[in-house]
Enzyme design. Structure first.
Site, PDB file in Angstrom:
ATOM      1  N   LYS A   1      34.933  51.882  26.919  1.00 60.13           N
ATOM      2  CA  LYS A   1      36.378  51.717  27.031  1.00 60.13           C
ATOM      3  C   LYS A   1      36.689  50.264  27.409  1.00 60.13           C
ATOM      4  CE  LYS A   1      39.340  51.834  30.214  1.00 60.13           C
ATOM      5  NZ  LYS A   1      40.095  50.648  29.773  1.00 60.13           N
TER       6      LYS A   1
ATOM      7  N   GLY B   1      34.498  45.889  37.191  1.00 55.94           N
ATOM      8  CA  GLY B   1      35.924  45.632  37.382  1.00 55.94           C
ATOM      9  C   GLY B   1      36.222  45.391  38.838  1.00 55.94           C
ATOM     10  N   SER B   2      37.454  45.678  39.227  1.00 54.88           N
ATOM     11  CA  SER B   2      37.897  45.367  40.577  1.00 54.88           C
ATOM     12  C   SER B   2      37.287  46.341  41.591  1.00 54.88           C
ATOM     13  CB  SER B   2      39.416  45.440  40.633  1.00 54.88           C
ATOM     14  OG  SER B   2      39.823  46.756  40.345  1.00 54.88           O
ATOM     15  N   THR B   3      37.242  45.888  42.829  1.00 52.70           N
ATOM     16  CA  THR B   3      36.722  46.745  43.896  1.00 52.70           C
ATOM     17  C   THR B   3      37.609  47.971  44.082  1.00 52.70           C
ATOM     18  OG1 THR B   3      35.586  44.921  44.973  1.00 52.70           O
ATOM     19  CG2 THR B   3      36.177  46.784  46.365  1.00 52.70           C
TER      20      THR B   3
ATOM     21  N   ALA C   1      39.420  49.651  41.845  1.00 54.83           N
ATOM     22  CA  ALA C   1      39.118  50.652  40.808  1.00 54.83           C
ATOM     23  C   ALA C   1      37.714  51.218  41.020  1.00 54.83           C
ATOM     24  CB  ALA C   1      39.239  50.028  39.423  1.00 54.83           C
ATOM     25  N   GLY C   2      36.781  50.352  41.448  1.00 60.97           N
ATOM     26  CA  GLY C   2      35.410  50.796  41.690  1.00 60.97           C
ATOM     27  C   GLY C   2      35.339  51.868  42.772  1.00 60.97           C
TER      28      GLY C   2
ATOM     29  N   GLU D   1      29.846  47.284  39.337  1.00 57.41           N
ATOM     30  CA  GLU D   1      29.789  45.819  39.455  1.00 57.41           C
ATOM     31  C   GLU D   1      31.202  45.372  39.756  1.00 57.41           C
ATOM     32  OE1 GLU D   1      27.083  44.202  39.438  1.00 57.41           O
ATOM     33  OE2 GLU D   1      25.634  45.283  38.217  1.00 57.41           O
TER      34      GLU D   1
ATOM     35  N   CYS E   1      33.503  36.885  38.515  1.00 55.76           N
ATOM     36  CA  CYS E   1      33.252  37.626  39.756  1.00 55.76           C
ATOM     37  C   CYS E   1      32.314  36.922  40.721  1.00 55.76           C
ATOM     38  CB  CYS E   1      32.685  38.989  39.392  1.00 55.76           C
ATOM     39  SG  CYS E   1      31.285  38.863  38.276  1.00 55.76           S
TER      40      CYS E   1
ATOM     41  N   GLU F   1      39.673  38.136  47.051  1.00 55.11           N
ATOM     42  CA  GLU F   1      39.318  37.549  45.753  1.00 55.11           C
ATOM     43  C   GLU F   1      40.606  37.102  45.051  1.00 55.11           C
ATOM     44  OE1 GLU F   1      37.941  40.194  42.577  1.00 55.11           O
ATOM     45  OE2 GLU F   1      36.287  38.798  42.262  1.00 55.11           O
TER      46      GLU F   1
HETATM   47  P1  NAD Z   1      40.251  46.444  36.805  1.00 54.20           P
HETATM   48  O1  NAD Z   1      39.444  47.157  37.815  1.00 54.20           O
HETATM   49  O2  NAD Z   1      41.712  46.482  36.924  1.00 54.20           O
HETATM   50  O3  NAD Z   1      39.903  46.994  35.351  1.00 54.20           O
HETATM   51  C1  NAD Z   1      38.592  47.002  34.833  1.00 54.20           C
HETATM   52  C2  NAD Z   1      38.481  48.092  33.789  1.00 54.20           C
HETATM   53  O4  NAD Z   1      38.589  49.352  34.424  1.00 54.20           O
HETATM   54  C3  NAD Z   1      39.570  48.091  32.741  1.00 54.20           C
HETATM   55  O5  NAD Z   1      39.007  48.541  31.519  1.00 54.20           O
HETATM   56  C4  NAD Z   1      40.567  49.121  33.274  1.00 54.20           C
HETATM   57  O6  NAD Z   1      41.353  49.696  32.255  1.00 54.20           O
HETATM   58  C5  NAD Z   1      39.634  50.133  33.899  1.00 54.20           C
HETATM   59  N1  NAD Z   1      40.150  50.887  35.033  1.00 54.20           N
HETATM   60  C6  NAD Z   1      40.958  50.464  36.031  1.00 54.20           C
HETATM   61  N2  NAD Z   1      41.139  51.442  36.934  1.00 54.20           N
HETATM   62  C7  NAD Z   1      40.394  52.496  36.521  1.00 54.20           C
HETATM   63  C8  NAD Z   1      40.144  53.807  37.047  1.00 54.20           C
HETATM   64  N3  NAD Z   1      40.692  54.215  38.183  1.00 54.20           N
HETATM   65  N4  NAD Z   1      39.322  54.619  36.349  1.00 54.20           N
HETATM   66  C9  NAD Z   1      38.742  54.209  35.205  1.00 54.20           C
HETATM   67  N5  NAD Z   1      38.959  53.002  34.648  1.00 54.20           N
HETATM   68  C10 NAD Z   1      39.770  52.148  35.313  1.00 54.20           C
HETATM   69  O7  NAD Z   1      39.687  44.953  36.825  1.00 54.20           O
HETATM   70  P2  NAD Z   1      40.147  43.711  35.939  1.00 54.20           P
HETATM   71  O8  NAD Z   1      41.388  43.154  36.548  1.00 54.20           O
HETATM   72  O9  NAD Z   1      40.166  44.061  34.509  1.00 54.20           O
HETATM   73  O10 NAD Z   1      38.909  42.719  36.158  1.00 54.20           O
HETATM   74  C11 NAD Z   1      38.828  41.854  37.219  1.00 54.20           C
HETATM   75  C12 NAD Z   1      37.928  42.379  38.319  1.00 54.20           C
HETATM   76  O11 NAD Z   1      36.632  42.655  37.816  1.00 54.20           O
HETATM   77  C13 NAD Z   1      37.701  41.362  39.408  1.00 54.20           C
HETATM   78  O12 NAD Z   1      37.811  41.970  40.678  1.00 54.20           O
HETATM   79  C14 NAD Z   1      36.288  40.884  39.185  1.00 54.20           C
HETATM   80  O13 NAD Z   1      35.662  40.376  40.303  1.00 54.20           O
HETATM   81  C15 NAD Z   1      35.638  42.106  38.677  1.00 54.20           C
HETATM   82  N6  NAD Z   1      34.432  41.761  37.908  1.00 54.20           N
HETATM   83  C16 NAD Z   1      33.206  42.067  38.427  1.00 54.20           C
HETATM   84  C17 NAD Z   1      32.047  41.708  37.755  1.00 54.20           C
HETATM   85  C18 NAD Z   1      30.705  42.037  38.302  1.00 54.20           C
HETATM   86  O14 NAD Z   1      29.761  42.081  37.533  1.00 54.20           O
HETATM   87  N7  NAD Z   1      30.560  42.295  39.580  1.00 54.20           N
HETATM   88  C19 NAD Z   1      32.135  41.054  36.545  1.00 54.20           C
HETATM   89  C20 NAD Z   1      33.399  40.730  36.050  1.00 54.20           C
HETATM   90  C21 NAD Z   1      34.540  41.108  36.753  1.00 54.20           C
END
Ligand code: NAD
Length: 481
Positions: A179, A231-233, A235-236, A253, A289, A388
């Site tokens: 996705k 993605g973001s902490t 959402a993680g 991650e 990140c 961040e």
């Molecule tokens: P985000 O968490 O908003 O979204 C990331 C992805 O997750 C998107 O595809 C989004 O549609 C999906 N998503 C969001 N909430 C969800 C949920 N509850 N359930 C399932 N899917 C969901 O993050 P972003 O703004 O797209 O990316 C930026 C963030 O990603 C930053 O915090 C950055 O540090 C982090 N990041 C981490 C790494 C790493 O490897 N540690 C690498 C790149 C980015």
């Protein structure tokens, strides 16, 4: 660019979406529309998961193949991706504002390098080991693929981060539903075309661009076996809670706020360290990140360090991401720029001293640009040092001695990357050993496909890349013989 797609790549076919809704990506440098793709719904996810499930459960299919046979397919996929390098560079850069010079390296060459690394891993993969039992008899220990993987990726490095999941999943025999993030969808269609051309068996990789609610649906889908999320902490955490309830394996991650520790013997000559400094502190417009955005500087050389970072950030070329001379492009979205600007205001309100940047660059009226910015005299407990920002903003924090520097480096909710800058690599490594972080570099930083990458604390769970990255896609089965 006006790219219009009206299907999804599911089960090895281009299938019609179940809804007429579309995702409409926009050029981050010019704010012009780039085209549209269908927006996935829960029904589309159901179809994609069913295709991945069927491909995985086929008793003579993908998961049952010898790893070396899967490696042949992976190699063809790497070739098909390489053929499309220009397209990946153009699409990613237009959508998220990544300068083309960065995209060429990290969104074109890097993903296929990761895939080729796992081709070699697949060729050498030992899936069965026999050992003597302590109580007699022998024991077979098998490494079996975990199953159907839900892979959810962000917009900042869409292709590299997707490949961090595809490559080990293919090597081990898993199947995937990917996705992509709504901000970066056009590149996912190039990937789907490469998958089709490479002859990846139907259902092994399925791609459904969609928003977060549909992402959450995918995470909790009953036919998914594992979730791989970047993605973001925030959402993680939500995804981790769901997976905890379901007892579903998950790799997370997440975000970072890493430290760049400048030692008192560091060579601050920008002609020597500028490139490494750029990659490790401001890469991809600060939207990376692992960046060391908390710069820890010894009080004995504090003014010198402030001057060097101010000159460094002030010298970068800001402009349209499609210009090969650009080093800092725009933020990926208007919302992302608002977020960065809110932190610029917080930094000022907290009393940090702005030494360069701090506003929108002059002469760039379209696109979501922010000047590379340095705040000096930052308190490590302040908001701009703890949260961040995900933009081109560095915070300079003075330290008294090595113990103080290590305490400051570790005084963070995050632990993903980091760097140590020194003329003495042994001393640098000794300091690196004391930092609680998943990865760290001495006088350089770039995730290497051959080594595990990931974070501790709020930066995530599990590791991607390296031979260690295979473990997240395998389970062990023990047979007492
Ligand atoms: P985000 O968490 O908003 O979204 C990331 C992805 O997750 C998107 O595809 C989004 O549609 C999906 N998503 C969001 N909430 C969800 C949920 N509850 N359930 C399932 N899917 C969901 O993050 P972003 O703004 O797209 O990316 C930026 C963030 O990603 C930053 O915090 C950055 O540090 C982090 N990041 C981490 C790494 C790493 O490897 N540690 C690498 C790149 C980015």
């Amino acid at each position: 660019m006006n790219l219009r797609y009206d299907t999804f790549y599911i089960g090895g076919e281009w299938v019609r979406p179940t809804s007429a809704r579309t995702i409409n990506p926009v050029n981050a440098s010019t704010e012009e529309p780039l085209g549209h793709v269908p927006e996935g719904t829960e029904s589309d996810i159901d179809r994609a998961v069913a295709a991945a499930r069927a491909a995985f459960d086929d008793p003579t299919g993908w998961a049952s193949w010898e790893p070396a046979r899967r490696a042949e397919v992976m190699e063809r996929l790497a070739d098909a991706i390489d053929k499309r390098a220009d397209g990946f560079v153009e699409r990613v850069s237009a959508q998220n504002g990544m300068p083309v010079a960065v995209a060429r390296q990290l969104e074109a060459g890097y993903p296929s390098a990761v895939l080729r690394f796992y081709v070699a891993q697949a060729r050498g993969l030992a899936v069965t080991e026999t050992r003597d039992g302590l109580f007699g008899g022998s024991i077979e220990v098998r490494k079996v693929p975990v199953g159907v993987v839900a892979a959810i990726v962000p917009w900042n490095f869409p292709q590299a981060l997707t490949m961090f999941k595809i490559a080990p999943a293919m090597a081990t025999g898993c199947t995937l539903v990917i996705k992509p993030s709504p901000e970066t969808v056009l590149d996912s269609y190039l990937l789907a075309e490469a998958i089709e051309e490479a002859g990846v068996p139907a259902g092994v990789i399925n791609i459904v661009p969609a928003g977060r609610e549909v992402g959450a649906y995918l995470v909790s889908h009953p036919a998914v076996d594992k979730v791989a999320f970047t993605g973001s902490t925030a959402a993680g955490r939500a995804i981790g809670e769901t997976c905890g309830r379901l007892l579903r394996p998950v790799t997370l991650e997440l975000g970072g706020k890493s430290a760049a520790i400048v030692l008192d013997d560091a060579d601050l000559d920008l002609s020597k360290i500028g490139e490494g400094l750029f990659t490790s502190t401001l890469l991809n417009n600060g939207q990376t990140c692992f960046l060391g955005t908390r710069v820890l500087a010894p009080r004995s050389r504090y003014t010198e360090v402030v001057d060097a970072f101010t000159a460094f950030a002030g010298s970068l070329t800001v402009g349209d991401a499609s210009d090969p001379a650009t080093q800092i492009g725009p933020m990926a979205t208007a919302r992302q720029r608002e977020r960065v600007e809110s932190y610029l205001a917080k930094g000022r309100a907290e009393g940090a001293r702005l030494t360069t940047g701090g506003s929108r660059p002059e002469g760039l009226d379209r696109g979501w640009f922010v000047q590379p910015t340095v705040f000096a005299d930052v308190d490590n407990s302040s908001v701009i040092a703890q949260e961040e920002i995900f933009g081109p903003v560095l915070s300079l924090i003075p330290y008294d001695d090595m113990d103080h520097a290590v305490r400051l480096a570790n005084d963070s909710d995050f632990g993903l990357g980091g760097t140590v800058w020194t003329s003495d690599p042994d001393r640098g490594a000794a300091v690196a050993h004391r930092v609680r972080t998943g990865t760290i570099g001495v006088n350089r930083y770039i995730p290497d496909p051959a080594a595990p990458f990931g974070g501790v604390k709020a930066s995530g769970l599990g590791r991607e890349l390296g031979p260690e990255g295979l473990a997240g896609y395998q389970q062990t089965q023990t047979i007492y013989l």
